[in-house]
Scaffold this active site. Structure first.
Site, mmCIF file in Angstrom:
data_model
loop_
_atom_site.group_PDB
_atom_site.id
_atom_site.type_symbol
_atom_site.label_atom_id
_atom_site.label_comp_id
_atom_site.label_asym_id
_atom_site.label_seq_id
_atom_site.Cartn_x
_atom_site.Cartn_y
_atom_site.Cartn_z
ATOM 1 N N LYS A 258 10.825 -14.645 -60.114
ATOM 2 C CA LYS A 258 11.815 -13.957 -59.270
ATOM 3 C C LYS A 258 12.766 -13.146 -60.117
ATOM 4 C CE LYS A 258 11.614 -16.108 -54.890
ATOM 5 N NZ LYS A 258 11.899 -17.299 -54.148
ATOM 6 N N LYS B 67 -0.695 -11.023 -50.474
ATOM 7 C CA LYS B 67 -0.506 -11.857 -49.286
ATOM 8 C C LYS B 67 0.462 -11.205 -48.309
ATOM 9 C CE LYS B 67 3.273 -14.936 -50.237
ATOM 10 N NZ LYS B 67 3.893 -16.152 -49.918
ATOM 11 N N LYS C 277 7.096 -11.145 -46.082
ATOM 12 C CA LYS C 277 8.273 -10.418 -45.603
ATOM 13 C C LYS C 277 9.038 -9.804 -46.764
ATOM 14 C CE LYS C 277 10.867 -14.725 -45.283
ATOM 15 N NZ LYS C 277 9.836 -15.752 -45.244
HETATM 16 P P1 ADP Z 1 7.422 -14.600 -47.975
HETATM 17 O O1 ADP Z 1 6.428 -14.435 -49.092
HETATM 18 O O2 ADP Z 1 7.029 -13.821 -46.773
HETATM 19 O O3 ADP Z 1 8.845 -14.374 -48.432
HETATM 20 P P2 ADP Z 1 7.894 -17.383 -48.186
HETATM 21 O O4 ADP Z 1 7.520 -17.426 -49.615
HETATM 22 O O5 ADP Z 1 9.319 -17.566 -47.809
HETATM 23 O O6 ADP Z 1 7.319 -16.072 -47.511
HETATM 24 O O7 ADP Z 1 6.967 -18.396 -47.400
HETATM 25 C C1 ADP Z 1 7.340 -19.637 -46.909
HETATM 26 C C2 ADP Z 1 6.057 -20.421 -46.669
HETATM 27 O O8 ADP Z 1 5.225 -19.748 -45.712
HETATM 28 C C3 ADP Z 1 5.186 -20.528 -47.934
HETATM 29 O O9 ADP Z 1 5.495 -21.675 -48.672
HETATM 30 C C4 ADP Z 1 3.786 -20.599 -47.368
HETATM 31 O O10 ADP Z 1 3.462 -21.941 -47.070
HETATM 32 C C5 ADP Z 1 3.865 -19.832 -46.072
HETATM 33 N N1 ADP Z 1 3.320 -18.477 -46.226
HETATM 34 C C6 ADP Z 1 3.994 -17.359 -46.596
HETATM 35 N N2 ADP Z 1 3.206 -16.290 -46.609
HETATM 36 C C7 ADP Z 1 1.975 -16.729 -46.236
HETATM 37 C C8 ADP Z 1 0.719 -16.091 -46.058
HETATM 38 N N3 ADP Z 1 0.565 -14.795 -46.242
HETATM 39 N N4 ADP Z 1 -0.327 -16.855 -45.691
HETATM 40 C C9 ADP Z 1 -0.183 -18.180 -45.486
HETATM 41 N N5 ADP Z 1 0.967 -18.829 -45.632
HETATM 42 C C10 ADP Z 1 2.039 -18.136 -46.012
#
Ligand code: ADP
Ligand code: TRP
Length: 343
Positions: free
Chosen positions: A119, A209, A212
């Site tokens: 990060k 992936k 957001k």
């Molecule tokens: P982002 O990458 O959108 O900021 P986070 O890292 O906050 O999302 O994600 C929180 C949880 O949501 C992760 O620990 C994971 O379990 C799930 N998650 C996030 N993105 C995905 C994805 N593309 N596919 C499956 N699970 C996901």
């Protein structure tokens, strides 16, 4: 004997997307439903963690509540005392415990946290906050305050869980049994059943992936997207020029992502879905099938969400935050006594 505790939290910086919903929220809700008769389940909103990455301060309060409600829309039981929901910031012991545990955590070990290193690199500004660095200690407090033995988290959070175990063991060695040490990663994996975590990829960049954090509105389906808008995003998903449907993550990542989505959304096995579509020369049929399911899911979740009893949810949140305060204060007092802050 008191029940063992399963504890987990999901960050709530912005609206959830389909990846969050299918990859984290639904599995958490299913886990809570499965284990709530034998275990205490704590599902909390780590809102103090949210400041470690950029957020919209003006909408943050409502955002947290809205995201909590998504868990109920996904089927988390409202009237089950074994399932507790609370906001980290409404339970002051989390912050107090963090200040104490900071002194039982080494700078070197925190510097080795992969998430911090990653990060830190991604932050464009010069400003890397102490909050981001200290995040894993706050997470250790979240876990240790509630004697949690099982902490279901994704791959990226395992190192933080190990850190929580190390802190607990270090403290217990010095002051006697104070904390319940969470189970090892291996024991946890056995308990929850080792499965490959689901990864939904962006519809526009299927090598990344769905997320957001990345500016990719057409590749990311938000849970509150108009179902017709979500349909359009699926229909314009990036595919390839191979000309036949195959489950092949390397050469056909876009198509494979659609096949994975379809299996999860229909509750069918991957083999079954693959059998149905493999070899088809028109991608439109697969896209249509996924779009139908996405529309159905969003309509369902959004309808349930709109019908939720807000008063009852806020009442539960209040009750559970009382419970969490009572519980965590007991652990905090034990620690304060151990280190000479209280008699
Ligand atoms: P982002 O990458 O959108 O900021 P986070 O890292 O906050 O999302 O994600 C929180 C949880 O949501 C992760 O620990 C994971 O379990 C799930 N998650 C996030 N993105 C995905 C994805 N593309 N596919 C499956 N699970 C996901
Ligand atoms: N760090 C976790 C994440 O980014 C969220 C979290 C905070 C958490 N405290 C926790 C998860 C305690 C489990 C237990 O996803």
């Amino acid at each position: 004997m008191a029940k063992s505790t399963i504890l987990t939290g999901l960050r709530t910086n912005a609206d959830y997307h389909l990846g969050n919903y299918l990859g984290a929220i639904l599995p958490m809700v299913q886990m809570a439903r499965k284990h709530s008769s034998d275990y205490q389940i704590n599902m909390f909103i780590p809102d103090l963690h949210s400041f470690t990455t950029p957020i919209d301060f003006d909408t943050f309060y409502e955002q947290s509540i809205r995201n909590l409600k998504v868990f109920f829309a996904a089927g988390l039981p409202l009237d089950n005392e074994n399932v507790r929901v609370y906001r980290q910031s409404h339970v002051t012991a989390h912050s107090e415990m963090t200040v104490i545990l900071n002194n039982f955590t080494s700078f070197g070990q925190l510097s080795r946290m992969v998430e911090f290193k990653e990060k830190r690199e991604r932050i464009d500004e010069e400003f890397v906050s102490v909050g981001l660095f200290d995040y894993p200690v706050l997470m250790a407090s979240d876990i240790l305050l509630y004697d949690a033995e099982y902490v279901p988290v994704g791959d990226d959070q395992r190192q933080h869980l190990e850190l929580a175990r190390d802190i607990a063991e270090r403290f217990n060695n010095r002051f006697g049994e104070t904390f319940v040490v969470p189970k090892t990663i291996k024991q946890q994996a056995e308990f929850f059943g080792i499965e490959e975590p689901l990864r939904i990829m962006s519809l526009q960049n299927p090598d990344k992936k769905m997320s957001k954090s990345i500016d990719d509105p057409n590749g990311t389906i938000m849970l509150f997207d108009e179902p017709s808008v979500a349909r359009k995003k699926v229909m314009s998903a990036v595919t390839d020029s191979v000309g036949s449907v195959n489950f092949d993550r390397v050469n056909q990542p876009g198509i494979t992502n659609l096949l994975i989505l379809l299996a999860v959304l229909c509750g069918k096995s991957q083999e079954e879905v693959n059998k149905e579509f493999t070899g088809m020369s028109q991608y439109g049929e697969l896209k249509n099938a996924v779009a139908d399911q996405v529309e159905l899911l969003l309509e369902g979740v959004q309808k349930t969400f709109a019908e939720l009893d807000d008063v009852r949810i806020m009442e539960k949140l209040g009750q559970d935050e009382l419970y969490a305060n009572e519980y965590s204060q007991k652990t905090l007092l034990k620690v304060q006594k151990a280190i000479g802050l209280r008699k």
